[in-house]
Design an enzyme around this catalytic site. Structure first.
Site, PDB file in Angstrom:
ATOM      1  N   PHE A 187     -14.587   0.129  42.820  1.00  0.00           N
ATOM      2  CA  PHE A 187     -14.904  -1.290  42.883  1.00  0.00           C
ATOM      3  C   PHE A 187     -13.777  -2.161  42.332  1.00  0.00           C
ATOM      4  O   PHE A 187     -13.812  -3.371  42.432  1.00  0.00           O
ATOM      5  CB  PHE A 187     -16.175  -1.590  42.075  1.00  0.00           C
ATOM      6  N   SER A 188     -12.771  -1.537  41.721  1.00  0.00           N
ATOM      7  CA  SER A 188     -11.756  -2.284  40.991  1.00  0.00           C
ATOM      8  C   SER A 188     -10.787  -2.995  41.921  1.00  0.00           C
ATOM      9  O   SER A 188     -10.531  -2.577  43.046  1.00  0.00           O
ATOM     10  CB  SER A 188     -10.975  -1.326  40.089  1.00  0.00           C
TER      11      SER A 188
ATOM     12  N   PRO B 163     -18.533   4.760  37.132  1.00  0.00           N
ATOM     13  CA  PRO B 163     -17.132   4.703  37.578  1.00  0.00           C
ATOM     14  C   PRO B 163     -16.792   3.415  38.306  1.00  0.00           C
ATOM     15  O   PRO B 163     -17.526   2.970  39.192  1.00  0.00           O
ATOM     16  CB  PRO B 163     -17.011   5.912  38.507  1.00  0.00           C
ATOM     17  N   CYS B 164     -15.679   2.843  37.919  1.00  0.00           N
ATOM     18  CA  CYS B 164     -15.325   1.525  38.451  1.00  0.00           C
ATOM     19  C   CYS B 164     -14.170   1.569  39.433  1.00  0.00           C
ATOM     20  O   CYS B 164     -13.890   0.576  40.083  1.00  0.00           O
ATOM     21  CB  CYS B 164     -14.974   0.573  37.303  1.00  0.00           C
ATOM     22  N   GLN B 165     -13.475   2.692  39.574  1.00  0.00           N
ATOM     23  CA  GLN B 165     -12.270   2.700  40.384  1.00  0.00           C
ATOM     24  C   GLN B 165     -12.535   2.293  41.831  1.00  0.00           C
ATOM     25  O   GLN B 165     -11.718   1.638  42.465  1.00  0.00           O
ATOM     26  CB  GLN B 165     -11.615   4.080  40.338  1.00  0.00           C
TER      27      GLN B 165
END
Length: 376
Positions: A79-80, A75-77
């Protein structure tokens, strides 16, 4: 015979499909918890990936499966650039990496492939990325491409070594992402590992598209054209941001003055990704038309949002990854998946032509390492 892989945080299967395109990998286990993504994944691959990798049950299942390569677009949210920027402090998402690391520790795949947003390498002044690399290199003893292990055991690397942009891989989308590839030092000959190339692929030889205009569909449904009222709202918002010295606001990415147009990053959040990827596509007779679902008539500038199909092209799903030998496109969404989910699923996925090059790179490394056993 192909190498076996497991597909974690699978989304709609973009990473899996990228590896399958090489003809040298077969998937044996998947994990995804988003119900809409699971529906699309099952529609595309005939397998339901509904598994939670954070559970002990799944970890034991992974231990029982024989495989050589672990894939994870974790999941990137968190770190986005458009997310909360919490990194590992987000208990629900940031910790997913450590569950993946635990699966790696317990199963010892010979190779790993991880993908995340480009902001991962700079989060918390690089401390988040440092923790990830040290976990993989030092604790788990994987050779991570792009790093150098010094004689004192410390690691040297430059963050840019892990960033690759979709626009350099034949797709007109400005999408920088972090890619991590590693090989198990405990499995392979140490001398062979030390001779592996230490740079990820930087480009694709043959482009898929000339520029963004060659991606666009003709005569799209009128619902994709912006209403005049909404477009005026975007104009005012951009003007307010400009007065504050900010560059935020809508973008017409193929404006006539742009010689080689390229899309901005497609975002999993959907809405903002569409507004920063507006399309100039004038058509006679539609200005001022009233369309069901829009509060004001269509704008008179010929401005519309991209369609989900156009997003699918920019990610390599449509018109590329699922083409059969006769050039017939096999990609589709299952019935009942709304457009907002289609945008989200494409925006949350990978650019397949980029990851395909990473898969080919892993195959080249396997060959260099020698004596690597394929599936019996």
């Amino acid at each position: 015979m192909p190498y076996r892989m497991i597909d974690l945080c699978a989304g709609i299967g973009g990473i899996r499909k990228s590896f399958e395109l090489t003809g040298q990998f077969v998937n044996v286990l998947s994990s995804e918890i988003d119900r809409y993504a699971c529906t699309t994944y099952e529609h595309l691959f005939g397998e339901n990936p509904r598994n939670d990798l954070t559970t002990e049950e799944f970890k034991r299942q992974a231990e029982k499966v024989q495989f050589e390569v672990l894939l994870a677009g974790f999941p990137c949210q968190t770190f986005s650039r458009v997310g909360l920027g919490e990194g590992f402090e987000n208990e629900e998402k940031g910790k997913i990496f450590f569950h993946i690391a635990e699966i790696i520790r317990r199963t010892r795949p010979q190779a790993i492939f991880l993908e995340n947003v480009d902001h991962l390498v700079t989060r918390d002044k690089g401390k988040t990325f440092k923790a990830i690399i040290e976990k993989l290199e030092i604790d788990l003893n994987y050779k991570i491409i792009g790093t150098i292990k010094n004689t004192d055991g410390s690691l040297s690397y430059h963050r840019r070594n892990f960033i690759r942009n979709s626009r350099d891989f034949g797709v007109p989308q400005n999408r920088p992402r972090t890619y991590i590839i590693g090989f198990d030092r405990g499995f392979f000959d140490q001398d062979a590992v030390s001779r592996l190339p230490n740079d990820l692929p930087e480009r694709r030889a043959e482009p898929l598209y000339g520029n963004l205009n060659t991606v666009l569909e003709p005569n799209v449904e009128l619902k994709y054209y912006m209403s005049s009222g909404y477009f005026e709202t975007l104009i005012r918002h951009r003007e307010r941001q400009a007065k504050k010295g900010y560059g935020f606001g809508y973008r017409i990415v193929n404006a006539p003055e742009i010689e080689n147009p390229v899309a901005n990053t497609l975002l999993a959040t959907g809405g903002s990704g569409r507004e920063r990827n507006l399309i100039y596509d004038p058509r006679d007779g539609i200005a001022g038309m009233e369309i069901r679902g829009k509060k004001t008539p269509l704008n008179d500038k010929g401005i519309r949002v991209m369609t989900p199909t156009e997003w699918g092209k920019l990610q390599g799903f449509v018109n590329y990854a699922f083409l059969d030998e006769n050039g017939i496109d096999g990609f589709s969404f299952p019935d009942g998946i709304p457009n907002i989910q289609r945008y989200k699923q494409f925006g949350n996925s990978v650019t397949i032509p980029v990851v395909e090059q990473m898969a080919l790179f892993i195959l080249d490394c396997f060959e260099r390492l020698g004596n690597f056993p394929p599936v019996d």
